[in-house]
Design a protein around this motif. Structure first.
Motif, short mmCIF file in Angstrom:
data_model
loop_
_atom_site.label_atom_id
_atom_site.label_comp_id
_atom_site.label_asym_id
_atom_site.label_seq_id
_atom_site.Cartn_x
_atom_site.Cartn_y
_atom_site.Cartn_z
N ALA B 160 52.22 50.48 -6.32
CA ALA B 160 51.86 52.03 -5.78
C ALA B 160 50.10 51.98 -5.56
O ALA B 160 49.68 50.96 -6.16
CB ALA B 160 52.06 53.03 -6.70
N PHE B 161 49.80 52.79 -4.76
CA PHE B 161 48.45 52.88 -4.45
C PHE B 161 47.53 53.32 -5.59
O PHE B 161 48.12 54.32 -6.39
CB PHE B 161 48.16 53.90 -3.30
CG PHE B 161 46.92 54.27 -3.01
CD1 PHE B 161 46.31 53.44 -1.79
CD2 PHE B 161 45.92 55.31 -3.50
CE1 PHE B 161 45.04 53.48 -1.34
CE2 PHE B 161 44.73 55.39 -3.04
CZ PHE B 161 44.23 54.47 -2.00
N LYS B 181 53.22 51.08 5.11
CA LYS B 181 53.63 52.14 3.97
C LYS B 181 54.95 52.70 4.69
O LYS B 181 55.88 52.97 3.63
CB LYS B 181 52.71 53.55 4.64
CG LYS B 181 51.64 53.24 3.68
CD LYS B 181 50.46 54.47 3.78
CE LYS B 181 48.98 53.89 3.81
NZ LYS B 181 48.39 53.73 4.97
N TYR B 186 60.77 47.71 2.74
CA TYR B 186 59.52 48.12 2.19
C TYR B 186 59.84 48.91 0.74
O TYR B 186 60.51 49.70 0.84
CB TYR B 186 58.47 48.72 3.21
CG TYR B 186 57.26 49.29 2.20
CD1 TYR B 186 56.20 48.61 2.06
CD2 TYR B 186 57.17 50.41 1.80
CE1 TYR B 186 54.95 48.95 1.54
CE2 TYR B 186 56.18 50.90 1.17
CZ TYR B 186 54.96 50.13 1.00
OH TYR B 186 53.86 50.56 0.41
N LYS B 187 59.29 48.39 -0.22
CA LYS B 187 59.58 49.19 -1.48
C LYS B 187 58.33 49.14 -2.26
O LYS B 187 57.67 48.17 -2.41
CB LYS B 187 60.79 48.31 -2.31
CG LYS B 187 61.11 48.86 -3.55
CD LYS B 187 62.15 48.31 -4.05
CE LYS B 187 62.46 48.62 -5.42
NZ LYS B 187 63.99 48.45 -5.92
N GLU B 188 58.09 50.18 -3.07
CA GLU B 188 57.10 50.36 -4.01
C GLU B 188 57.60 50.30 -5.43
O GLU B 188 58.41 51.10 -5.77
CB GLU B 188 56.28 51.48 -3.84
CG GLU B 188 55.21 51.39 -2.75
CD GLU B 188 54.35 52.79 -2.73
OE1 GLU B 188 54.29 53.57 -3.71
OE2 GLU B 188 53.77 52.80 -1.61
N THR B 189 56.71 49.50 -6.61
CA THR B 189 57.26 49.46 -7.88
C THR B 189 55.97 50.21 -8.69
O THR B 189 54.91 49.88 -8.20
CB THR B 189 57.67 48.35 -8.18
OG1 THR B 189 56.29 47.32 -8.04
CG2 THR B 189 58.87 47.74 -7.62
N GLY B 190 56.32 50.45 -10.05
CA GLY B 190 55.44 51.23 -10.66
C GLY B 190 54.73 50.50 -11.79
O GLY B 190 53.51 50.69 -12.07
#
Lengths: 314, 287
Positions: B160-161, B181, B186-190
């Motif tokens: 994440a940003f 984005k 496309y996937k974001e992880t914490g």
């Protein structure tokens, strides 16, 4: 009490002592009562205070948002790129609602079916097996469901769909459905068991089959209870975070297909809140999202209360 | 009798010696007391916890509370006065892409953190250039066959940003390039742990992570511009994806905070526990 024959004198003698003892005991009871009353009152007031503080704090920070951007920009724009000062939350709101709806579409038929099985059809040994198992499932931490979703469900969905990622609304809805299933099932079960025996007897006496009794008599009679079970499941689905974050993909875009990586209110808050500066528009918009969730649960709970009241009136 | 006397003398001497040494330690410890709160980067948290344990042994009257949430929370907590030290994966006293400088804060270098590009074990590619990585993360290269692999869509996994790992990776591996984005694969992880699980369980996935996390069979680190990701190559200067870890303080550190930072920077800690935790001593990069 003394014997009725020479009762008078005996009774008078004992009663004097007894009255003394009784008043002492009575006073003790009164004291105990008033202490516990104040204790309960204090507990309730403390709880109200904390709840109030939560609502006021989140609400206050959330409403600061509208000093920076207009409500239209927040509620109606689908563009969430906070690094570039675009704070449109519409995609998250729509995704949250569609995720909840999809979850219920999957979970309600199964869980109500299971409730009917439990309450009406199953033999006793099966009932005494299913009910504790469901109660256990409620207690499993949500992150465990999320991890299972990530490591078991996603590879399966990838194989079935041929997608590269598999993350998205369907994966999240399946995980959530498994999570809300025990809640909906157990409460519906109780509602069905509470339907009076005489309704069923009457229906059978008129020559109904078991299916007719269940579909035409028992389920309509228990419908309010089942609806509150569904709403309770819904509040859990709306607010669930950890399990969803792991399988939804966390991409801030409107979900156009069941397998597109996307993001809902809760997952977006938890992904971003720790990396956001304190007094920024970004922080305020995340608080606004939290406030929205609070409002949604509040409305859902209000609906349950109203249903409950109507049931008592009827 | 003589033996007994001898024994008593020995025992007495021993007791006195032990007492004296304890007294000596106690006297040294008395000079330093206070409370240090450390907040910020999760990547630096293991290092902080280990250092705190050792430091408190030397100075029992100093209390150290450490927690980790994310890099930017470090300097933020220092700014708000919640923490004495803000652990951060970048120099927060200067501007970096996406984050403004925190005025009045001093960056104290404490470690070198190497990062690695990782791919799922099914990916055949084992070397990527800066240009290829830039293309992949900008969403221009979407199939592994474009970079010498088999015909399969690339699944991009990112943090994440605001994550320190992301800030550093973007600066060092992508040459400041953009990260896409909104994209299908496309996937974001914490967190670093989520990143490892996600890349490990998703075929054709690419991601990036602290080098210390690269263990186990489901992920593998790829070479960067032909150079293997390992500590030796970081130290000899051929592997470029690394960054200093910083302890941010409000102004120059003082008192117990100063002593603690100096302990972490000391040769004893840098060459001992820090190396054992697979970080690289700062002296290795400055010589």
């Amino acid at each position: 009490m003394g014997a009725p024959v020479h009762g008078l004198t005996v009774k008078a003698q004992t009663s004097l002592e007894e009255v003394k003892r009784n008043t002492k005991r009575h006073r003790r009871h009164l004291l105990g009562n008033s202490i516990s009353r104040y204790y309960f009152l204090f507990s309730i007031l403390a709880l109200c205070l904390v709840l109030g503080l939560v609502i006021v704090f989140i609400g206050k920070t959330a409403l600061l948002l509208f000093t920076r951007i207009s409500p239209q920009d927040f509620f109606l724009s689908f563009n969430w790129t906070p690094e570039e000062d675009a704070f449109g939350a519409a995609a998250f709101i729509v995704n949250t609602l569609s995720l909840t709806a999809l979850t219920l579409v999957i979970a309600v038929p199964i869980s109500v079916g299971m409730a009917v099985l439990c309450a009406e059809i199953a033999p006793k040994w099966l009932k005494s097996f299913i009910r504790p198992v469901l109660d256990l499932l409620v207690g499993i931490p949500s992150i465990v469901y999320g991890y299972l979703g990530l490591t078991v469900l996603l590879p399966f969905l990838r194989r079935v769909s041929g997608e590269g990622l598999g993350d998205g609304l369907l994966a999240a809805a399946l995980v959530l459905a498994l999570m809300v299933l025990p809640t909906i099932c157990r409460i519906s079960d109780d509602a069905i068991v509470a339907v009076p025996r005489k309704y069923r007897d009457a229906a059978y006496a008129l020559g109904s089959t078991r299916l007719q009794v269940i579909m035409r008599v028992v389920l309509p009679a228990a419908s309010r209870g089942i609806i509150s079970a569904v709403i309770l499941g819904m509040t859990r689905a709306v607010g669930e975070t950890m399990a969803v974050v792991m399988v939804i993909g966390n991409t801030p875009q409107l979900a156009k297909s069941l397998f597109a990586p996307t993001s809902v209110l809760t997952s977006n808050i938890v992904m971003q809140i720790s990396n956001v500066e304190f007094d920024s528009t970004w922080n305020y918009s995340l608080h606004m999202m939290a406030f929205l969730l609070l409002l949604i649960s509040f409305v859902l709970i209000l609906i349950i209360r109203l249903l409950g009241r109507k049931r008592r009136d009827a | 009798m003589k033996l007994f006397k001898k024994f008593t003398v020995t025992a007495l001497t021993a007791v006195i010696a032990v007492t004296a040494s304890f007294a000596g330690v106690a006297a040294a410890a008395d000079s330093l007391k206070g409370k240090i709160t450390v907040n910020g980067s999760t990547a630096l948290l293991p290092l902080t916890l280990q250092a705190a344990k050792e430091f408190q042994k030397l100075h029992p009257k100093v209390k150290i509370a450490a927690s980790g949430k994310g890099s930017v929370t470090g300097p933020q907590a220092v700014k708000k006065g919640i923490a004495d030290i803000g652990a951060c994966d970048w120099d927060a006293s200067m501007d970096v892409p996406g984050f403004k400088a925190f005025d009045g804060q001093v960056a104290n270098k404490v470690a070198v953190i190497p990062f690695a590009t990782i791919v799922n074990k099914n990916v055949g590619v084992d070397n990527l250039t800066t240009k290829q990585l830039k293309g992949i993360y900008a969403g221009k290269i979407t199939n592994w066959k474009e970079v010498g692999g088999s015909d399969a869509n690339i699944v991009v996994i990112t943090r994440a940003f605001g994550s320190g790992t992301r800030v550093n990776y973007q600066a060092k591996a992508l040459g400041g390039g953009d990260i896409v984005k909104k994209e299908k694969n496309y996937k974001e992880t914490g967190s670093s742990g989520d990143m490892k699980t996600a890349v490990g369980t998703t075929p054709n996935a690419i991601g990036y992570i602290d080098l210390v996390y690269v263990t186990g069979g489901d992920i593998k680190a790829v070479k960067f511009n032909g150079v293997e990701a390992n500590t030796d190559n970081v130290i000899n200067g051929s592997y470029k994806i690394w960054a200093y870890g910083y302890y941010m303080t409000k102004g120059q550190p003082t008192g117990a905070t100063k002593e603690f930072i100096e302990y972490v920077q000391s040769k004893k800690f840098q060459q001992g526990s820090l190396k054992k935790l697979k970080f690289i001593p700062i002296s290795a990069m400055q010589s």
